[in-house]
Each structure stands twice: as C-alpha cells, then as structure tokens.
Design an enzyme around this catalytic site. Structure first.
Site, PDB file in Angstrom:
ATOM      1  N   TRP A   1      -8.309  15.965   7.077  1.00 37.57           N
ATOM      2  CA  TRP A   1      -7.399  15.839   8.215  1.00 37.57           C
ATOM      3  C   TRP A   1      -6.677  17.145   8.528  1.00 37.57           C
ATOM      4  O   TRP A   1      -5.662  17.166   9.216  1.00 37.57           O
ATOM      5  CB  TRP A   1      -6.410  14.678   7.982  1.00 37.57           C
ATOM      6  CG  TRP A   1      -7.110  13.341   8.008  1.00 37.57           C
ATOM      7  CD1 TRP A   1      -8.414  13.114   8.359  1.00 37.57           C
ATOM      8  CD2 TRP A   1      -6.568  12.052   7.679  1.00 37.57           C
ATOM      9  NE1 TRP A   1      -8.727  11.771   8.254  1.00 37.57           N
ATOM     10  CE2 TRP A   1      -7.606  11.103   7.835  1.00 37.57           C
ATOM     11  CE3 TRP A   1      -5.319  11.607   7.257  1.00 37.57           C
ATOM     12  CZ2 TRP A   1      -7.424   9.735   7.599  1.00 37.57           C
ATOM     13  CZ3 TRP A   1      -5.140  10.244   7.024  1.00 37.57           C
ATOM     14  CH2 TRP A   1      -6.176   9.325   7.194  1.00 37.57           C
TER      15      TRP A   1
ATOM     16  N   ILE B   1       0.819  -1.218   0.000  1.00 36.91           N
ATOM     17  CA  ILE B   1       0.000   0.000   0.000  1.00 36.91           C
ATOM     18  C   ILE B   1       0.853   1.268   0.000  1.00 36.91           C
ATOM     19  O   ILE B   1       0.348   2.364  -0.195  1.00 36.91           O
ATOM     20  CB  ILE B   1      -0.997  -0.042   1.177  1.00 36.91           C
ATOM     21  CG1 ILE B   1      -1.812  -1.338   1.125  1.00 36.91           C
ATOM     22  CG2 ILE B   1      -1.940   1.137   1.171  1.00 36.91           C
ATOM     23  CD1 ILE B   1      -2.563  -1.580  -0.174  1.00 36.91           C
TER      24      ILE B   1
ATOM     25  N   ARG C   1      -3.117   9.621  22.180  1.00 36.86           N
ATOM     26  CA  ARG C   1      -2.670  10.008  20.840  1.00 36.86           C
ATOM     27  C   ARG C   1      -3.209  11.386  20.458  1.00 36.86           C
ATOM     28  O   ARG C   1      -4.407  11.650  20.512  1.00 36.86           O
ATOM     29  CB  ARG C   1      -3.117   8.982  19.813  1.00 36.86           C
ATOM     30  CG  ARG C   1      -2.594   9.318  18.461  1.00 36.86           C
ATOM     31  CD  ARG C   1      -2.665   8.193  17.461  1.00 36.86           C
ATOM     32  NE  ARG C   1      -2.570   8.766  16.129  1.00 36.86           N
ATOM     33  CZ  ARG C   1      -1.436   9.149  15.562  1.00 36.86           C
ATOM     34  NH1 ARG C   1      -0.297   8.982  16.204  1.00 36.86           N
ATOM     35  NH2 ARG C   1      -1.432   9.690  14.359  1.00 36.86           N
ATOM     36  N   CYS C   2      -2.292  12.262  20.064  1.00 35.02           N
ATOM     37  CA  CYS C   2      -2.665  13.611  19.647  1.00 35.02           C
ATOM     38  C   CYS C   2      -2.216  13.823  18.211  1.00 35.02           C
ATOM     39  O   CYS C   2      -1.241  13.230  17.778  1.00 35.02           O
ATOM     40  CB  CYS C   2      -1.984  14.645  20.531  1.00 35.02           C
ATOM     41  SG  CYS C   2      -2.412  14.463  22.263  1.00 35.02           S
TER      42      CYS C   2
ATOM     43  N   HIS D   1      -2.380  -4.265  11.225  1.00 36.66           N
ATOM     44  CA  HIS D   1      -2.418  -3.586  12.526  1.00 36.66           C
ATOM     45  C   HIS D   1      -1.873  -4.452  13.645  1.00 36.66           C
ATOM     46  O   HIS D   1      -1.775  -4.022  14.786  1.00 36.66           O
ATOM     47  CB  HIS D   1      -3.849  -3.140  12.843  1.00 36.66           C
ATOM     48  CG  HIS D   1      -4.391  -2.219  11.789  1.00 36.66           C
ATOM     49  ND1 HIS D   1      -5.084  -2.684  10.694  1.00 36.66           N
ATOM     50  CD2 HIS D   1      -4.282  -0.883  11.626  1.00 36.66           C
ATOM     51  CE1 HIS D   1      -5.401  -1.663   9.923  1.00 36.66           C
ATOM     52  NE2 HIS D   1      -4.920  -0.566  10.458  1.00 36.66           N
TER      53      HIS D   1
ATOM     54  N   SER E   1       3.797   2.498   2.334  1.00 34.57           N
ATOM     55  CA  SER E   1       4.870   2.742   3.294  1.00 34.57           C
ATOM     56  C   SER E   1       5.478   1.437   3.772  1.00 34.57           C
ATOM     57  O   SER E   1       4.803   0.412   3.867  1.00 34.57           O
ATOM     58  CB  SER E   1       4.338   3.532   4.485  1.00 34.57           C
ATOM     59  OG  SER E   1       3.310   2.824   5.121  1.00 34.57           O
TER      60      SER E   1
ATOM     61  N   ASP F   1      -4.235   7.981  -2.458  1.00 31.63           N
ATOM     62  CA  ASP F   1      -4.919   7.458  -1.267  1.00 31.63           C
ATOM     63  C   ASP F   1      -6.088   8.354  -0.867  1.00 31.63           C
ATOM     64  O   ASP F   1      -5.935   9.559  -0.771  1.00 31.63           O
ATOM     65  CB  ASP F   1      -3.933   7.410  -0.092  1.00 31.63           C
ATOM     66  CG  ASP F   1      -2.855   6.360  -0.283  1.00 31.63           C
ATOM     67  OD1 ASP F   1      -3.163   5.299  -0.853  1.00 31.63           O
ATOM     68  OD2 ASP F   1      -1.707   6.599   0.137  1.00 31.63           O
TER      69      ASP F   1
ATOM     70  N   CYS G   1      -3.149  -2.304   4.463  1.00 31.97           N
ATOM     71  CA  CYS G   1      -2.811  -0.887   4.576  1.00 31.97           C
ATOM     72  C   CYS G   1      -1.290  -0.755   4.522  1.00 31.97           C
ATOM     73  O   CYS G   1      -0.587  -1.756   4.326  1.00 31.97           O
ATOM     74  CB  CYS G   1      -3.364  -0.331   5.899  1.00 31.97           C
ATOM     75  SG  CYS G   1      -3.378   1.477   5.996  1.00 31.97           S
TER      76      CYS G   1
ATOM     77  N   GLU H   1      -9.511  -2.538   3.009  1.00 30.73           N
ATOM     78  CA  GLU H   1      -9.324  -3.388   4.185  1.00 30.73           C
ATOM     79  C   GLU H   1     -10.465  -4.402   4.231  1.00 30.73           C
ATOM     80  O   GLU H   1     -11.621  -4.011   4.222  1.00 30.73           O
ATOM     81  CB  GLU H   1      -9.333  -2.513   5.439  1.00 30.73           C
ATOM     82  CG  GLU H   1      -9.021  -3.225   6.729  1.00 30.73           C
ATOM     83  CD  GLU H   1     -10.239  -3.857   7.370  1.00 30.73           C
ATOM     84  OE1 GLU H   1     -10.100  -4.970   7.892  1.00 30.73           O
ATOM     85  OE2 GLU H   1     -11.326  -3.270   7.352  1.00 30.73           O
TER      86      GLU H   1
HETATM   87  N1  GLN Z   1       0.165   5.069   1.305  1.00 36.17           N
HETATM   88  C1  GLN Z   1      -0.106   5.170   2.690  1.00 36.17           C
HETATM   89  C2  GLN Z   1       0.780   4.203   3.471  1.00 36.17           C
HETATM   90  O1  GLN Z   1       1.051   3.163   3.001  1.00 36.17           O
HETATM   91  C3  GLN Z   1      -1.549   4.871   3.002  1.00 36.17           C
HETATM   92  C4  GLN Z   1      -1.845   5.053   4.457  1.00 36.17           C
HETATM   93  C5  GLN Z   1      -3.319   5.025   4.807  1.00 36.17           C
HETATM   94  O2  GLN Z   1      -4.108   4.524   4.072  1.00 36.17           O
HETATM   95  N2  GLN Z   1      -3.695   5.539   5.943  1.00 36.17           N
HETATM   96  O3  GLN Z   1       1.181   4.472   4.561  1.00 36.17           O
HETATM   97 ZN    ZN Z   2      -4.922   2.334   4.737  1.00 37.37          ZN
END
Ligand code: GLN
Ligand code: ZN
Length: 773
Positions: free
Chosen positions: A576, A446, A530-531, A709, A448, A614, A741, A680
C-alpha cells in the site's frame, strides 16, 4: 519520434472532482455544477499535456467514477435491476451511472450497486461488468464523442481512449450459468465499431484500444477472440488508425499474437516487460509491417524520476532497428496511478529539496516523455537536461539518507531459524492453552473501534499543534480505558485497545519507521471519489523506537483480561506504499519484516501475550502471471514469518485478512503458521471456509460471523447459524468468534448491539457443544 500519453489522473490537482461528486451525491450541487467541474478538469488536463510538449493527447480517459463503468454504459451493458432508471421518463444518464456505481436508496427506489474489484495488480478499483446469457449491447452513452468534440473545439485533435473489447469482457462476470462471456464478443463489437466510425467521421485519426489482458495468461478462446475482434474492427473501419495499448507486464507468450493483430501501433510497458524489446524489434512480422512501436519507458505507477540513460538506451535500440519514425514514446501505463504534481509539495521540512529532486509525479512525467522524445537519436550526453537528470539519479543512488549499511547487513545475516517459531503449531497450541486459559470458542474483535469525530479531532489537533502531546495522550488513554471497560462488560475474551491513535493502518507505521516519507498532496484515485495518499518508501527501513508498545502496554495494564497487540504486516505495508525501484520488493519487505519483528519482541517483553499482525494485502500482491506466483508467495510468507517468529511458543500470534478466497493459495496461508487467522466469510455464508476444510488447515481460525461493512445488526440466530456451519468444517478447539474486519467505519450503537449478539451466540454454542478445549 512521436510523444503521446495513455491517460491522465482525473480527480483534479486539488481533488476537485472528489469534492464536487460528494456534494452532488449529498444534493448540495446540481448536475450542471458537477459537469462544469468535470469539464474544467478535462480542459486543464489537456492544456497541461499540451504545454508539456506531448504530441498526441488522449480523450475519453476522463471518468466521473470509473473507466470500466463508462465502458459498460457506452455499450449499454446495464443490469436489469436498473431498468426503472433507464426506461422512466426522467431517464437521466448521470443518475443511472451513479446508481450503478453506488446503489440507490431514495424515493422508494432501492437498488444495489455493482460489485467493485481491483484493477489488475494496482490499488485502483473498477466496477465489475455484469453479463447475462442473452446479453444485448446497444450504444448508450456518447461520452467518448462528447469529450472528443469538446477537445476539438479547444483546438486539440485527441486520440480517444477505450478499454478494448476483449479485456472489457474478461474483466466482467457471468451473472447466470450456461455461457462464457468471451462468446459475447460478436454481440459487443458492433457498438465499438459504430462509435469508432462516428469518431472517424468527426475527424479522429487515431483511437487507442487498451488490451492489458495481453500481459495475462490467456486461453486459446481468449486469443482467438483478440484476433477476431481486431480483424472485425479493421474490416469495418479500414481508415481508422489503431493504437493497441498493453501495460502492467510483459507480453511474453502473447507477443506473436500481439504483433500479428491488424493495428497500426503497439504500446508495450518497458518498466515491467523490457525483456520483450529485443524480440519485438527483431520479430520478422513486426519489422516487415509498417507498424509503430510505442515504448512505455516512464513508469506510470511510481513516483521516481526516470533514468534517462536507461530509457535512451531502449529508445535508441528501437530506433536503430526500426527507424526513428516508427518509434513512439509514452509513460508505461495511464498516469491515473500517479499523483498529480510534485510542484504542489511545498513543505520542504517534509519532502526536502534533495528528495524532491529524485521524484516525478504525473505532470513531471509528461515532461520526461517530451524531453526524452527530443533527445532520442541525438548526441544527448552533453545536454543540460540529460546531465541534470543523471546528477539526480546519482544523488539518489549514493545518498546516505537511503542507504544504511547496518540495515543491509542485518538483512543479509537473516538465518533460516529466524523464520521458525521454537516449536511446531501443535506444541505451541498446547502451551498456549495452558498459559492463556482461553475458553472454547474464544471471542475477539479485529482491532479498531469506531473512529468518532472527537477521536479524529484529537489527532488533528495534535498535528496542528493546538493540543499538547501530554493532553493528547491522556485523552487517548481515556478512550482506551472506556473501550476496555465496555469490552469486559460485553464479555469479550481477548480485548483490543481500539486503535484510536491511528489514522490508517499503514500510514501509522510509515510515520514511525525511517525510510518513509509522506507527500502533502500526492493523492491517487482508489475508486470513485475515494483517493489515497500512499506513503513513499525511499530508503532502508529501520525502527528508531517502539511504535505501539506504549499503547498496548497501557491497555494491558488497565485490564485483567488479555489485550491483543496490533500491528500491520510487512507485505501490507509494502503493497500500500510507493516502493523503491532500486532494489527488489522482497528486500524492502524483509527490512520492514525485521522492524515489525523487533516490535513484536518488544510487545512480548512488555507483557503482551497475544499479538496480531494484519496482512490483508498478501493476496492482492500476487503477480499477474501464474508462473511468478510461487516466488512471490515464498518471500511474502517468509517476510510474515520473519516478523512473527521472534517470540516464545506461549505468545500467540494472530493474523487477519479481509477476504477468504484462498482456494489457490491455501498452502501459503497455512505456511504463514499464524497461531490464529481471522478472515472474512460471513458474506459467503461460510462457504469460503471449504478451502480450509479441504486442506485440513491445522491452526486456529476465526471466520468472521458478521459483515462489518453494513450498519445492519446481525441477530443471535444468524450468528449461531454461521457458527454451526463453521463447526461442520472446523474442529471445535480451533474455532474463534469474531466480526469480519475492524470496526472503525461503524458507529458505536450498532457496534455494541452487534457484538452483544455475537457474544450471546458464542455462549449459546459453548452450552450446546460440550467438548473440552
Ligand atoms: N486491525 C485493523 C482494524 O481493525 C485491520 C484492518 C484491515 O484488515 N483492513 O482496523
Ligand atoms: Zn480486514
């Protein structure tokens, strides 16, 4: 006119609570030390509000983790799996509380956390109450009493704040079949009543009950529940004064109901429901009652200075209709969603004095409320505070920093064809098949890869100036090359560069686009400790230079395989961030959309053949009222299409979303017309794919085959099983293989093991499913 506040941020101006909680969880400080920090924050908050001139100050708005979880603990709605923490001799409320919030895995105890979800349409997350059929409620936590007494000792008679019983039930979930949680009301109310009674006996005059559900579409049963709840509370505690707080939207069709509830004061959010004001102040029921009307004129969810003229118009209209004694003033909602204090922003190179003068954080908003309270009903035009305020508003309205004619002209000149790819998907698919030469069930990730300490150090050192730009770039390049070799060795089909240069998927783009500014201390609680520090979009958005091309082109040049370009979409960037309140969200999103479009085109020019945009925030942008969904989805989808449609048919556009609950918006997801969507699905065992199947979703899909996760490594068999399930509902030629993800929160060893299994599963599937692509 009485000034009051609905709630104040509670992480502490220096995020003291975050730091203390994390130390407590790590066993580095004890309970008393944590409670001491919490008490200090509460005291500071009360003093801050008092010295700002707020007349009625809340208590029980503080929380160690979340106010909905606090409510569950207050009414004893503790899921059975935590029983051993309730019954045991060592019963300790704090341990139980954090176990519910975060799960426990300690000393042989292994209990899962409760679920978390978004609080209305904010970026705050609450802990979802769990209800069973024979749900019992018992008074459990005395937090509200403790905080009330604590403030009383400091000489402040507070207004205890509670999440109202009906909204509390609606925010929860039934954990077994055969009942409706709204029917738990009669069991729940005695606990509320008992606590309110005790507060009254201890000297409380007012309590605030938050029922933001009044701005949602309500069923008849839910409306009846509201009537019944407040009738019962009123009857049981006749002498308590109740402030009923609504926020985040207009009451609209619920206005009559709200007006008739037997409470003493009604709070409405004028930043989002101003259209209700004329009706309310002429509503015969309301006028004839002796109820107070609390006007939420100062935006609790954004960082802009209040326009006093506008607010005073509202306040004075209400005063004319009801008399000054019956009108109250407050922020629109709890200030939980605002950063603490603008005065903490000291770096004038970043947040210039000119821009700072346009803004108000939580502490400044308190002053606005107090000043407005003093000005309402007076001849304010010549007052210094009013004149200064209007000068600031005017400076922002006309600033050349904000308004770029060429950006506005470009948005106005957008043509219908700018939203359209050259050809429809079926044509594009055939072209891409030929040009990209991808195998059946292509694999990808995805975006990263694990963000190691070393990678974070590189970015931090560059920021501090201890690493030169040149050294930084060559080290990031090294990371990219390493990851490319590694992906090739694993046998992934479409590679990524790994996003090592990015701190955050929105911040990275905000930093490169004009019209964005970043605060140094503008933290807002997202959940628990978390902030987040949302970027501030203050002006017309432009892309001064390419943002990602350098890295993507480098990566592509260093691999014989396809490397995917990686961008964040316009809706997610908007969603965001703190946004402009001087133009519709749609306009801002289109400006961002054009900037991303330019980037997409430049990536294509640089030889990138697969580009991912994204959009994980499209769904959470949905308005609270269903009647507004259509308009939102139209412009949100259009903004995405605008960003994606500038490329030739052979360039493959991907999008990614971190969820797959698409049942009610699947047509809009299809309308985005991305060539490939990754989503997901692994946690629901692919069940959520049914929405795509039922809709006959035409484009390619990568349903995540494992949950990133968790550090757990999925087996080949598990992944194969999920892929086979997916094949039952998705045509083979459209199926991609990828994780859920991005992998940035994972560690390398588990990432490698998981991806290895994923590739093996894809290969096995190719062998067993003999179809042509
Ligand atoms: N391209 C982003 C990553 O892989 C996507 C993150 C996300 O969907 N929140 O981190
Ligand atoms: Zn994601």
């Amino acid at each position: 006119m009485l000034s009051h506040n609905l709630g104040y941020p509670r992480v502490g101006s220096q995020r003291e609570l975050k730091k203390a909680s994390e130390q407590f969880w790590a066993g580095k400080i004890n309970r008393d030390a944590l409670q001491k920090v919490a008490r200090q924050i509460r005291h500071e908050n009360w003093i801050t509000q008092q010295s700002a001139g707020i007349q009625m100050i809340p208590s029980n708005d503080f929380s160690l983790y979340d106010q909905v979880l606090d409510t569950s603990l207050m009414v004893g709605a503790i899921p059975e799996r935590y029983n051993q923490l309730v019954d045991g001799k060592s019963n300790n409320e704090l341990d139980l509380y954090f176990a519910m919030a975060r799960g426990v895995q300690k000393n042989g105890v292994d209990i899962k956390a409760m679920e978390m979800t978004k609080w209305f349409d904010t970026n705050y997350h609450y802990i979802v109450p769990e209800f069973v059929k024979n749900q019992k409620f018992n008074r459990y936590s005395d937090k509200a009493i403790v905080e009330f007494e604590d403030a009383k000792q400091k000489g402040i008679l507070t207004k205890p704040v509670f999440l109202g019983p009906v909204t509390y039930l609606l925010l929860g979930k039934e954990k077994e079949a055969g009942f409706d949680r709204i029917n738990l009301l009669d069991a729940l109310l005695p606990v509320y009543i008992e606590i309110i009674k005790e507060l009254v006996s201890r000297g409380a005059e007012w309590v605030q009950l938050d029922e933001p559900c009044l701005v949602l579409d309500l069923t008849n049963a839910e409306k009846l529940a509201l009537q019944s709840a407040y009738a019962q509370i009123r009857e049981a505690v006749p002498n308590v004064k109740i402030l009923l707080a609504t926020y985040f939207g207009a009451l609209n069709d619920n206005a009559d109901l709200a007006v008739q509830l037997p409470v003493n004061s009604l709070h409405i959010d004028l930043t989002r429901g101003a259209e209700n004001l004329p009706d309310l102040i002429t509503n015969q029921n309301f006028v004839a009652s002796s109820k107070y009307l609390s006007l939420g004129v100062v935006d609790g969810r954004n960082i802009w200075k209040n326009d006093f003229r506008n607010s005073l118009d509202y306040l004075n209209t209400a005063i004319t209709a009801l008399g000054a004694e019956r009108v109250w003033i407050a922020p629109s909602s709890s200030l939980l969603h605002s950063p603490y204090d603008l005065d903490l922003e000291k770096n004038e190179d970043i947040l210039t004095p000119e821009m700072k003068n346009w803004m108000a954080f939580a502490r400044q908003k308190l002053s606005e409320v107090a000043v407005l309270a003093a000005m309402a009903g007076t001849d304010y035009e010549k007052e210094d505070a009013f004149i200064a305020n209007q000068a600031a508003i005017e400076s922002r309205r006309s600033s050349a920093l904000i308004h770029k004619p060429e950006v506005k002209t470009r948005v106005e000149a957008i043509k219908l064809k700018d939203f359209e790819r050259e050809n429809e998907f079926s044509v594009r698919q055939a072209i891409q098949l030929e040009k990209l030469k991808l195998p059946l069930f292509p694999s990808t990730t995805i975006g990263s890869f694990p963000q190691t300490d070393e990678v974070r150090q590189l970015r931090a050192q560059l920021k501090k100036g201890t690493l030169s730009q040149q050294d930084y770039e060559s080290q990031i390049e090294e990371e990219i090359v390493k990851s490319l070799r590694w992906q090739e060795e694993l046998g992934i089909d479409v590679l990524v560069h790994g996003e090592f240069e990015r701190n955050d998927m929105v911040e990275y783009f905000g930093e490169s686009l004009s019209g964005f500014v970043f605060s140094q201390n503008g933290w807002v609680q997202s959940y628990g400790s978390r902030c987040v520090k949302p970027p501030i979009i203050y002006g017309d958005v432009e892309r001064p230079a390419p943002m990602t091309v350098r890295w993507s082109a480098f990566a592509q040049a260093n691999s014989g395989k396809l490397v995917k370009g990686m961008l964040t979409g316009p809706v997610t960037i908007l969603q965001w961030s703190f946004v402009r309140d001087d133009q519709p969200r749609k306009d801002t999103t289109f400006q961002i959309g054009l900037a991303i479009r330019d980037e997409v085109i430049d990536l294509e020019k640089a030889g990138i053949k697969v580009i991912q945009i994204d959009e994980p925030a499209i769904r959470e942008g949905l308005p609270l009222r269903k009647s507004e969904w259509k308009a939102y989805l139209k412009w949100a989808v259009d903004a995405f299409r605008l960003s994606a449609a500038g490329v030739a048919d052979q360039t493959q556009i991907h999008t990614h979303m971190c969820y797959s609950e698409f049942n009610d918006i699947i047509d809009s997801i299809a309308a985005m017309d991305a060539d490939v969507i990754t989503i997901e699905t692994s946690r629901s065992q692919m069940e959520l794919l049914d929405a795509f199947a039922n809709f006959n979703y035409p484009n390619e899909i990568g349903p995540g085959v494992y949950d990133i996760h968790s550090p757990r490594v999925p087996t080949i068999e598990e992944i194969t099983l999920l892929l086979e399930k997916a094949l039952n509902v998705i045509p083979a030629r459209n199926l991609w293989v990828n994780p859920d993800c991005g992998l940035k929160t994972r560690k390398w060893p588990e990432t490698e093991a998981a991806l290895r299994n994923m590739i093996s599963a894809a290969n096995l599937l190719r062998e067993s499913v003999a179809v042509e692509r």
